[in-house]
Design a protein around this motif. Structure first.
Motif, mmCIF file in Angstrom:
data_model
loop_
_atom_site.group_PDB
_atom_site.id
_atom_site.type_symbol
_atom_site.label_atom_id
_atom_site.label_comp_id
_atom_site.label_asym_id
_atom_site.label_seq_id
_atom_site.Cartn_x
_atom_site.Cartn_y
_atom_site.Cartn_z
ATOM 1 N N ALA A 18 0.826 -1.207 0.000
ATOM 2 C CA ALA A 18 0.000 0.000 0.000
ATOM 3 C C ALA A 18 0.854 1.248 0.000
ATOM 4 N N ALA A 19 1.946 1.226 0.792
ATOM 5 C CA ALA A 19 2.837 2.385 0.817
ATOM 6 C C ALA A 19 3.476 2.611 -0.540
ATOM 7 N N ALA A 20 3.856 1.512 -1.203
ATOM 8 C CA ALA A 20 4.434 1.659 -2.540
ATOM 9 C C ALA A 20 3.421 2.239 -3.509
ATOM 10 N N GLY A 21 2.153 1.782 -3.400
ATOM 11 C CA GLY A 21 1.121 2.331 -4.272
ATOM 12 C C GLY A 21 0.893 3.807 -4.030
ATOM 13 N N LEU A 22 0.896 4.225 -2.752
ATOM 14 C CA LEU A 22 0.713 5.641 -2.444
ATOM 15 C C LEU A 22 1.871 6.461 -2.968
ATOM 16 N N LEU A 23 3.085 5.906 -2.875
ATOM 17 C CA LEU A 23 4.237 6.634 -3.396
ATOM 18 C C LEU A 23 4.126 6.838 -4.894
ATOM 19 N N LEU A 24 3.645 5.790 -5.578
ATOM 20 C CA LEU A 24 3.442 5.941 -7.015
ATOM 21 C C LEU A 24 2.333 6.932 -7.320
ATOM 22 N N ALA A 25 1.238 6.858 -6.547
ATOM 23 C CA ALA A 25 0.110 7.739 -6.817
ATOM 24 C C ALA A 25 0.445 9.186 -6.536
ATOM 25 N N GLY A 26 1.300 9.429 -5.533
ATOM 26 C CA GLY A 26 1.624 10.798 -5.176
ATOM 27 C C GLY A 26 2.791 11.356 -5.938
ATOM 28 N N ALA A 27 3.401 10.551 -6.783
ATOM 29 C CA ALA A 27 4.563 11.031 -7.516
ATOM 30 C C ALA A 27 4.158 12.046 -8.553
ATOM 31 N N ALA A 28 5.049 12.983 -8.793
ATOM 32 C CA ALA A 28 4.770 13.996 -9.807
ATOM 33 C C ALA A 28 4.778 13.360 -11.184
ATOM 34 N N PRO A 29 4.085 13.932 -12.167
ATOM 35 C CA PRO A 29 4.096 13.382 -13.509
ATOM 36 C C PRO A 29 5.512 13.332 -14.060
ATOM 37 N N ALA A 30 5.715 12.459 -15.004
ATOM 38 C CA ALA A 30 7.048 12.286 -15.559
ATOM 39 C C ALA A 30 7.563 13.580 -16.176
ATOM 40 N N SER A 31 8.797 13.899 -15.831
ATOM 41 C CA SER A 31 9.398 15.092 -16.393
ATOM 42 C C SER A 31 9.755 14.849 -17.845
ATOM 43 N N ALA A 32 9.834 15.938 -18.593
ATOM 44 C CA ALA A 32 10.207 15.827 -19.993
ATOM 45 C C ALA A 32 11.658 15.417 -20.102
ATOM 46 N N HIS A 33 11.972 14.456 -20.981
ATOM 47 C CA HIS A 33 13.341 14.000 -21.149
ATOM 48 C C HIS A 33 14.001 14.670 -22.345
ATOM 49 N N ALA A 34 13.277 15.451 -23.090
ATOM 50 C CA ALA A 34 13.860 16.272 -24.155
ATOM 51 C C ALA A 34 13.360 17.693 -23.909
ATOM 52 N N ALA A 35 14.252 18.578 -23.508
ATOM 53 C CA ALA A 35 13.837 19.939 -23.152
ATOM 54 C C ALA A 35 13.946 20.851 -24.372
ATOM 55 N N LEU A 36 13.034 21.811 -24.454
ATOM 56 C CA LEU A 36 13.090 22.822 -25.508
ATOM 57 C C LEU A 36 14.199 23.805 -25.166
ATOM 58 N N THR A 37 15.215 23.873 -26.009
ATOM 59 C CA THR A 37 16.366 24.736 -25.731
ATOM 60 C C THR A 37 16.413 25.982 -26.604
#
Length: 649
Positions: A18-37
């Motif tokens: 349950a703790a692992a599930g909450l950690l996943l649920a509360g995680a921020a959305p995936a950051s962009a791996h290709a940034a606009l430069t």
């Protein structure tokens, strides 16, 4: 004692999951791996005449679809001619219609980075002069929402399934061949295969919506599925499904023909199964390496095999640990887990830790790149958490090795207990010799009655035989569970499994977080772009703010062009910490020249579009170092003022 321990064990395992599930649920959305430069025209720029195209430059190569780059006029209509194209390297462009009218144009992009993660964003530029626009950019983060959460959960389940599948099978072949006949071990390995297969199918269906619209209704869109199958990630997922079909055959042999063989025959078959299973496991691990972080960036040719070794080491250690735990708790009393199997697993776990340290150091250097990125980026911070969990896991494993050493010591594990039991039996005989003889007589009479009952009623005899067998099994289990050394090993293995759940969660988050090296390279490119704009006469200021309320954090960017005495054009951009445009109720700016006691000179910019405000003809009466204060209000009661100094004129 076992009856009181088992509920606690189940409760602890459920709590950890349950703790692992909450950690996943509360995680921020995936950051962009290709940034606009970089972009042309630049963000907030005002050009004299309409450009022929809009080009965007990213920190790494990206994949495009038909609507990846769009340019919308002030009324929200398409101003581009169609599909974008690669101009050179990491620069992509889309052509514009001729004869575009003056006004503010919105550029939106939705691409997929080379390591499989979606990247989205938007900015504005103006032709002739800024104007109001009806375009509103969605605040939905790429890869977020329900589909994003399901995709992240599917990734976690796929890693967990692979770990249990590969590690559990390796435990049986390398440590405890007799475990192939234990139902609890069979169910563990099969559940790993089922979880990995179901998660892979789910990821394949979710992929199209995850990288484009983010709508759950598009999950079963066959056109999107067809597009996914043509991508690198789609090919990796299909390859994984084919390899899982081979893994199903491997499991059938391992728990079927292999289990029915005699010990001598098993030795001959073990080598063939180990080679075949190793090839399949390495192939499944390669489906991650070929589509994610390892496949792009620095030294990709070395990083991919290193990543495969890293995943196999994780599976051998943590998956084998799960199999060991299941065997310690649920192996039948007639065929308990022997000390030799525990000792062999201890050796394999030690080798896996060595492999993890070596490959992990290389991966850390490759993905982080600097000490500042280790502490100043989310990827580096997660990596530090992972290192801490691994150290904790190694510490608990060291305790397990101590229990293992005692378990394999014939003097402490068996001889001492046998001597104690013998002494107790001798004392009991001396104290109750007459009782023993009486019991013996009663036993003979009971046996005689049992024989007569057996002859008279065969069904009753069979029932009594089953009851006696069940009582013998229960007695053997009580004797086995009463062993304090085995009990200590169970507890330490359970603690290892709990830490392993958290470790697997952090590892999953790492694979969906932008590497520290990429973050720093993107920031350096952005700084260089801003510096070049400043050299041309414009001033750009970035200020973080926190109003203290809910959803009150963000970054405000202020552009002043040409930053000289007289009339200037000012643009204000408000973004969330994740880089997305952020609409707030009010933005105000004030200029103060403290050295000449001028100001504050208030400016209230006009709202242009989501997260963008603009003002023309901002008068700067005198050159000098001006203090520029920006007041942002995120709700009726939450507001703050941030400021920076800038040389103007």
């Amino acid at each position: 004692m076992t009856q009181t321990i088992a509920p606690r064990v189940r409760s602890l395992v459920l709590l950890l999951l349950a703790a692992a599930g909450l950690l996943l649920a509360g995680a921020a959305p995936a950051s962009a791996h290709a940034a606009l430069t970089g972009s042309d025209p630049q963000q907030g720029a005002v050009v004299d005449k309409a450009p022929t195209q809009v080009s965007l430059t990213f920190s790494e190569t990206v994949s495009l679809s038909d609507d990846s780059l769009r340019v919308l006029d002030p009324k929200g209509k398409r101003a581009d001619t169609g599909a974008a194209r690669n101009v050179s390297g990491t620069t992509y462009a889309v052509k514009l219609h001729s004869g575009l009218p003056d006004g503010t144009y919105t550029v939106t992009y939705q691409v997929v980075s080379a390591d499989s993660h979606p990247v989205a964003g938007a900015y504005t530029f103006s032709i002739g002069a800024p104007s109001s626009t009806s375009v509103t950019v969605s605040d939905q983060t790429a890869g977020g929402g329900v589909v994003g959460w399901l995709y992240g959960f599917g990734r976690y389940v796929s890693y967990a399934g692979f770990t249990v599948l590969a590690g559990g099978a390796a435990f049986v072949l390398a440590c405890w061949p007799r475990g192939s006949g234990v139902r609890a071990v069979q169910r563990l390995v099969v559940s790993g295969w089922v979880a990995l297969t179901a998660a892979t199918l789910g990821l394949l269906l979710l992929r199209g919506s995850y990288t484009s619209s983010g709508k759950f209704g598009d999950v079963f869109d066959l056109d999107l599925l067809g597009q996914v199958l043509q991508t690198k990630t789609g090919a990796a997922l299909v390859s994984r499904l084919l390899l899982l079909a081979a893994a199903a055959l491997f499991i059938a042999v391992l728990f079927g023909a292999y289990d029915k063989r005699e010990e001598e025959e098993k030795r001959d078959l073990t080598f063939g199964l180990a080679v075949g299973g190793g090839v399949v496991a390495a192939g499944i691990a390669a489906t991650w390496a070929m589509a994610e972080h390892a496949s792009v960036g620095l030294q990709a040719g070395i990083a991919m095999p290193v990543d495969v070794v890293h995943l196999l080491a994780v599976a051998a250690w943590l998956g084998g640990l799960c199999a060991l735990l299941v065997s310690l708790y649920w192996a039948p009393a007639k065929a308990p887990l022997d000390a030799g199997a525990v000792r062999r697993f201890s050796q394999i776990a030690f080798g896996s830790v060595v492999a993890l340290v070596a490959t992990g150091l290389y991966q850390s250097w490759r993905q982080v790149g600097s000490w500042t990125a280790l502490t100043g980026t989310r990827y580096g911070q997660l990596l530090l958490v992972k290192v801490g969990l691994v150290m904790l896991l190694v510490g608990i494993a060291w305790i397990s090795r101590r229990w293992t050493a005692q378990l394999t010591d014939p003097v402490t594990a068996t001889g001492g207990k046998q001597r104690e039991c013998t002494k107790e039996r001798v004392t009991a005989r001396a104290a109750s010799g007459d009782g023993k003889r009486a019991d013996a007589e009663d036993g003979k009479q009971a046996a005689s009655r049992s024989k007569r009952t057996d002859a008279a009623d065969p069904k009753r005899a069979a029932q009594l035989a089953r009851q006696r067998a069940a009582m013998d099994t229960a007695h053997q289990k009580r004797v086995r569970d009463a062993d304090p050394i085995r009990h200590g090993l169970r507890r330490s293995a359970l603690a290892e499994a709990g830490v392993a759940v958290a470790l697997l969660t952090v590892t999953t988050l790492l694979t969906s977080t932008e590497p520290g090296r990429t973050v720093e390279e993107a920031e350096a490119a952005t700084s260089a772009s801003s510096s070049s704009s400043s050299d041309a006469g414009a001033v750009t200021l970035d200020m973080t703010f926190d109003t203290g309320g809910a959803d009150g954090k963000g970054v405000v960017r202020l552009d002043i062009d040409p930053a000289r005495v007289g009339g200037n054009e000012m643009h204000v951009y408000v973004q969330r910490p994740n880089g997305r445009a952020f609409d707030i109720p009010e933005v105000k700016v004030a200029f103060t020249l403290e050295s000449k006691d001028i100001g504050p000179l208030p400016v209230v910019p006009d709202h242009i579009t989501t997260g963008h405000w603009s003002a023309n003809g901002v008068q700067i009466p005198m050159a000098g170092e001006w203090n520029i204060a920006v007041t942002v209000r995120t709700s009726d009661i939450d507001q703050t003022t941030v400021s920076k100094n800038a040389q103007i004129g």
